[in-house]
Design an enzyme around this catalytic site. Structure first.
Site, PDB file in Angstrom:
ATOM      1  N   GLU A 182       0.839  -1.205   0.000  1.00  0.00           N
ATOM      2  CA  GLU A 182       0.000   0.000   0.000  1.00  0.00           C
ATOM      3  C   GLU A 182       0.868   1.247   0.000  1.00  0.00           C
ATOM      4  O   GLU A 182       2.029   1.210   0.348  1.00  0.00           O
ATOM      5  CB  GLU A 182      -0.935   0.011   1.209  1.00  0.00           C
ATOM      6  N   GLU A 201       4.525  -0.457   1.362  1.00  0.00           N
ATOM      7  CA  GLU A 201       4.712  -0.773  -0.057  1.00  0.00           C
ATOM      8  C   GLU A 201       4.592  -2.265  -0.369  1.00  0.00           C
ATOM      9  O   GLU A 201       4.603  -2.655  -1.525  1.00  0.00           O
ATOM     10  CB  GLU A 201       6.080  -0.269  -0.584  1.00  0.00           C
TER      11      GLU A 201
END
Length: 350
Positions: A174, A317
């Site tokens: 994310e 991430e």
């Protein structure tokens, strides 16, 4: 037009072959339990796939990005504009997650779930926008309930595309300035905890910013208290567009009997909601790592999860999930390729 409710049919993973699978592991040329967590991981994967020779096929990591209204209150080290800048960096291949995915063999896709401004100059970003950032959760619901179902439907279609392409393991990362605030609020509401037990320092905010973050999340929990009646309502009131789509993607992957490699704090908050919506999802989840975010360990314990790594990561991430993929391969490969005592002509020590 009103978005219809999205439901998922998730089968529990059977345990009928557990004894056979465990025996297969125990008869490898090693002392009992000598490969530690890899043995439990191999058992889980073989159980999910129901196959004599489990395989990891076309592993894919999906990075979901979205912005958060609460970020305008200074709860992060960076402004919301950085979300779009990092999404462009992902698409160009320059971020940590790109490096790690190339290293371990993950296919990477980047999904815009609702950043403030779409990244127009870079190709390869998948448009699944639910809006231009959520509302500030301490002032209003993050999104309408219909947006949760719309996000679930988008996520299901995305997972279905990868399933049809032969993928049987997905991981989720994310990007979204302010998303540790949303995840902490979702955690607090989902587990019935106070904000102080869930709120951490994210990417490393100051004492003053932490105090403000804690105050705003307490305010959000109080504002929406009467509305937090089920997991979807919690997402609508407190979540983020990327958290919604990660939750939907986990549900969709479990529905298709795919393995799900869960990253850090924000991804685990999505997993918590997914499990609350459909408890059978838990059977398909592999937890990659324990992050530095203070609420993460508590969520992992609640989900009875033992993460594969503990590296002090706090980047997001999907980086922890990417770093854990070689361990997933190691579990599958020893299960399939390591000689048994009888194969090697060695006296068994079981």
């Amino acid at each position: 037009m009103c978005q219809s409710a999205v439901s998922f049919q998730i089968s529990p993973v059977g345990h009928g072959q557990d004894e056979l699978i465990q025996r297969h592991i125990d008869l490898k040329t090693k002392p009992l339990g000598a490969l530690g967590q890899l043995e439990a991981l191999a058992l889980q994967i073989a159980r999910v796939q129901g196959a004599a020779s489990p395989q990891i096929c076309h592993p894919t990591l999906l990075v979901f990005a979205g912005d958060h209204g609460i970020a305008a209150e200074g709860v992060s080290i960076a402004p919301s504009e950085v979300t779009g800048q990092m999404v462009a960096n992902f698409a160009r291949g320059g971020a940590a997650i790109n490096v790690f995915c190339r290293q371990v063999g993950f296919k990477l896709e980047v999904i815009d779930c609702g950043i403030l401004t779409p990244v127009e100059a870079v190709t390869g970003i998948i448009d699944q926008r639910l809006g231009a950032g959520t509302a500030a959760i301490h002032l209003a619901a993050a999104m309408p309930l219909a947006s949760v179902d719309k996000g679930f439907a988008m996520a299901r279609a995305l997972i279905e595309r990868h399933h049809q392409a032969g993928c049987n393991l997905v991981a989720f990362g994310e990007m979204g300035i302010g998303n540790t605030s949303a995840a902490a609020a979702v955690m607090a509401a989902s587990m019935g905890l106070g904000a102080a037990e869930c709120v951490g320092r994210g990417t490393g905010i100051s004492h003053e910013a932490y105090a403000r973050k804690l105050m705003l999340i307490e305010q959000a929990l109080q504002l929406h208290r009467a509305a937090l009646v089920n997991p979807k309502a919690i997402l609508a009131c407190l979540g983020g567009f990327e958290i919604v789509q990660m939750t939907g993607a986990m549900l969709a992957a479990a529905e298709r009997k795919m393995l799900v490699l869960v990253d850090g704090f924000i991804a685990t908050a999505a997993a918590l909601v997914a499990v609350n919506l459909a408890p059978n999802v838990r059977d398909y989840l592999i937890f990659a790592h324990q992050s530095e975010e203070q609420g993460h360990q508590r969520m992992l314990a609640h989900l009875q999860a033992k993460p594969l790594l503990s590296l002090g990561l706090r980047l997001g991430e999907g980086t922890g999930a990417a770093l854990a993929l070689p361990l997933v391969y190691a579990a599958v490969n020893f299960y399939n390729q390591m000689a048994s005592f009888s194969d090697a002509g060695i006296e068994a020590v079981v």
